[in-house]
Design a protein around this motif. Structure first.
Motif, short mmCIF file in Angstrom:
data_model
loop_
_atom_site.label_atom_id
_atom_site.label_comp_id
_atom_site.label_asym_id
_atom_site.label_seq_id
_atom_site.Cartn_x
_atom_site.Cartn_y
_atom_site.Cartn_z
N MET A 1 0.96 -1.21 -0.27
CA MET A 1 -0.02 -0.09 -0.12
C MET A 1 1.06 1.30 -0.06
SD MET A 1 -2.87 1.26 2.89
CE MET A 1 -4.14 0.15 2.13
N SER A 2 0.59 2.07 -0.86
CA SER A 2 1.66 3.16 -0.87
C SER A 2 1.14 4.40 0.28
CB SER A 2 1.08 3.98 -2.22
OG SER A 2 -0.14 4.61 -2.55
N LEU A 3 2.02 5.28 0.44
CA LEU A 3 1.82 6.22 1.47
C LEU A 3 0.50 7.17 1.18
CD1 LEU A 3 5.33 7.26 2.39
CD2 LEU A 3 3.79 6.13 3.71
N LYS A 4 0.22 7.45 -0.08
CA LYS A 4 -0.99 8.46 -0.67
C LYS A 4 -2.13 7.58 -0.19
CE LYS A 4 -0.78 11.50 -4.48
NZ LYS A 4 -0.56 11.70 -5.57
N ALA A 5 -2.06 6.28 -0.51
CA ALA A 5 -3.51 5.75 -0.24
C ALA A 5 -3.79 5.53 1.21
CB ALA A 5 -3.12 4.10 -0.85
N LEU A 6 -2.38 5.16 2.04
CA LEU A 6 -2.63 5.21 3.29
C LEU A 6 -3.12 6.49 4.01
CD1 LEU A 6 -2.23 3.41 5.99
CD2 LEU A 6 0.18 4.05 5.94
N ASN A 7 -2.58 7.57 3.52
CA ASN A 7 -2.96 9.06 3.73
C ASN A 7 -4.37 9.13 3.85
OD1 ASN A 7 -0.60 9.85 5.01
ND2 ASN A 7 0.29 10.73 3.32
N LYS A 8 -5.09 8.83 2.57
CA LYS A 8 -6.30 9.12 2.15
C LYS A 8 -7.38 8.10 3.35
CE LYS A 8 -9.42 8.65 -1.64
NZ LYS A 8 -9.38 8.60 -3.09
N GLN A 9 -6.74 6.77 3.48
CA GLN A 9 -7.56 5.84 4.37
C GLN A 9 -7.53 6.53 5.76
OE1 GLN A 9 -6.03 2.27 4.67
NE2 GLN A 9 -7.91 1.43 5.85
N ILE A 10 -6.35 7.11 6.24
CA ILE A 10 -6.46 7.48 7.35
C ILE A 10 -7.28 8.96 7.68
CG2 ILE A 10 -4.85 9.13 8.95
CD1 ILE A 10 -2.46 7.30 8.32
N GLU A 11 -7.36 9.76 6.55
CA GLU A 11 -8.17 11.01 6.28
C GLU A 11 -9.69 10.73 6.45
OE1 GLU A 11 -9.16 14.91 6.56
OE2 GLU A 11 -7.25 14.11 6.87
N THR A 12 -10.00 9.56 5.81
CA THR A 12 -11.40 9.15 5.81
C THR A 12 -11.75 8.84 7.08
OG1 THR A 12 -11.06 8.39 3.44
CG2 THR A 12 -12.99 7.59 4.82
N CYS A 13 -10.84 7.78 7.82
CA CYS A 13 -11.26 7.51 9.23
C CYS A 13 -11.42 8.63 10.06
CB CYS A 13 -10.29 6.61 9.67
SG CYS A 13 -10.19 4.85 8.76
N ARG A 14 -10.62 9.70 9.91
CA ARG A 14 -10.68 10.97 10.77
C ARG A 14 -12.01 11.73 10.60
NH1 ARG A 14 -10.37 16.04 10.72
NH2 ARG A 14 -10.32 16.17 8.61
N GLN A 15 -12.46 11.69 9.19
CA GLN A 15 -13.54 12.38 9.07
C GLN A 15 -14.86 11.65 9.76
OE1 GLN A 15 -13.59 12.75 4.72
NE2 GLN A 15 -12.37 14.64 4.76
N GLN A 16 -14.88 10.47 9.75
CA GLN A 16 -15.89 9.64 10.19
C GLN A 16 -15.83 9.49 11.50
OE1 GLN A 16 -14.95 5.81 8.61
NE2 GLN A 16 -16.12 6.03 6.45
N MET A 17 -14.75 9.72 12.17
CA MET A 17 -14.71 9.84 13.78
C MET A 17 -15.23 11.07 14.24
SD MET A 17 -11.25 7.83 14.71
CE MET A 17 -11.24 8.44 16.34
N GLU A 18 -14.98 12.35 13.32
CA GLU A 18 -15.54 13.59 13.85
C GLU A 18 -16.72 13.79 13.61
OE1 GLU A 18 -15.30 17.35 15.11
OE2 GLU A 18 -13.63 15.89 14.99
N ILE A 19 -17.29 12.99 12.69
CA ILE A 19 -18.96 12.85 12.30
C ILE A 19 -19.50 12.19 13.78
CG2 ILE A 19 -20.60 12.02 11.16
CD1 ILE A 19 -18.98 12.56 8.58
N GLN A 20 -18.93 10.93 14.11
CA GLN A 20 -19.43 10.40 15.30
C GLN A 20 -19.21 11.14 16.62
OE1 GLN A 20 -17.23 6.43 15.15
NE2 GLN A 20 -18.52 5.85 13.55
N ARG A 21 -18.15 11.83 16.69
CA ARG A 21 -17.97 12.62 17.77
C ARG A 21 -18.96 13.91 17.97
NH1 ARG A 21 -16.03 17.30 19.52
NH2 ARG A 21 -15.59 18.05 17.85
N GLN A 22 -19.35 14.26 16.82
CA GLN A 22 -20.02 15.43 16.84
C GLN A 22 -21.66 15.05 17.24
OE1 GLN A 22 -19.98 17.18 12.77
NE2 GLN A 22 -18.05 18.48 13.42
#
Length: 86
Positions: free
Chosen positions: A1-22
């Motif tokens: 897995m490339s770093l670009k794909a990993l960063n995209k996955q991390i960003e997606t998870c961060r956005q989902q966690m922020e929605i859950q937190r709100q």
């Protein structure tokens, strides 16, 4: 897995966690408002008085008539003490 794909996955998870937190913060605020509204319906002196009278009634019942003999009352108190500290 490339770093670009990993960063995209991390960003997606961060956005989902922020929605859950709100959503969680919104639910907590709603529950807090509901609890505050319910507490304001019962005056504090009335609640304290009912708790005090209820405690006296329960104490009298367990000390005398409901359990019969003092030995039973002692065993009941010992059991409640054991439950409280174990």
């Amino acid at each position: 897995m490339s770093l670009k794909a990993l960063n995209k996955q991390i960003e997606t998870c961060r956005q989902q966690m922020e929605i859950q937190r709100q959503g969680t913060c919104h639910l907590l605020a709603q529950h807090r408002a509901d609890a505050t509204a319910q507490l304001q319906k019962v005056p504090l002196p009335v609640a304290i008085g009912l708790a005090f009278v209820g405690g006296i009634v329960v104490q009298r019942l367990f000390d005398t008539s409901i359990l019969g003999t003092p030995a039973h009352a002692f065993l009941w108190k010992a059991y409640l003490g054991w439950q409280a500290y174990s």
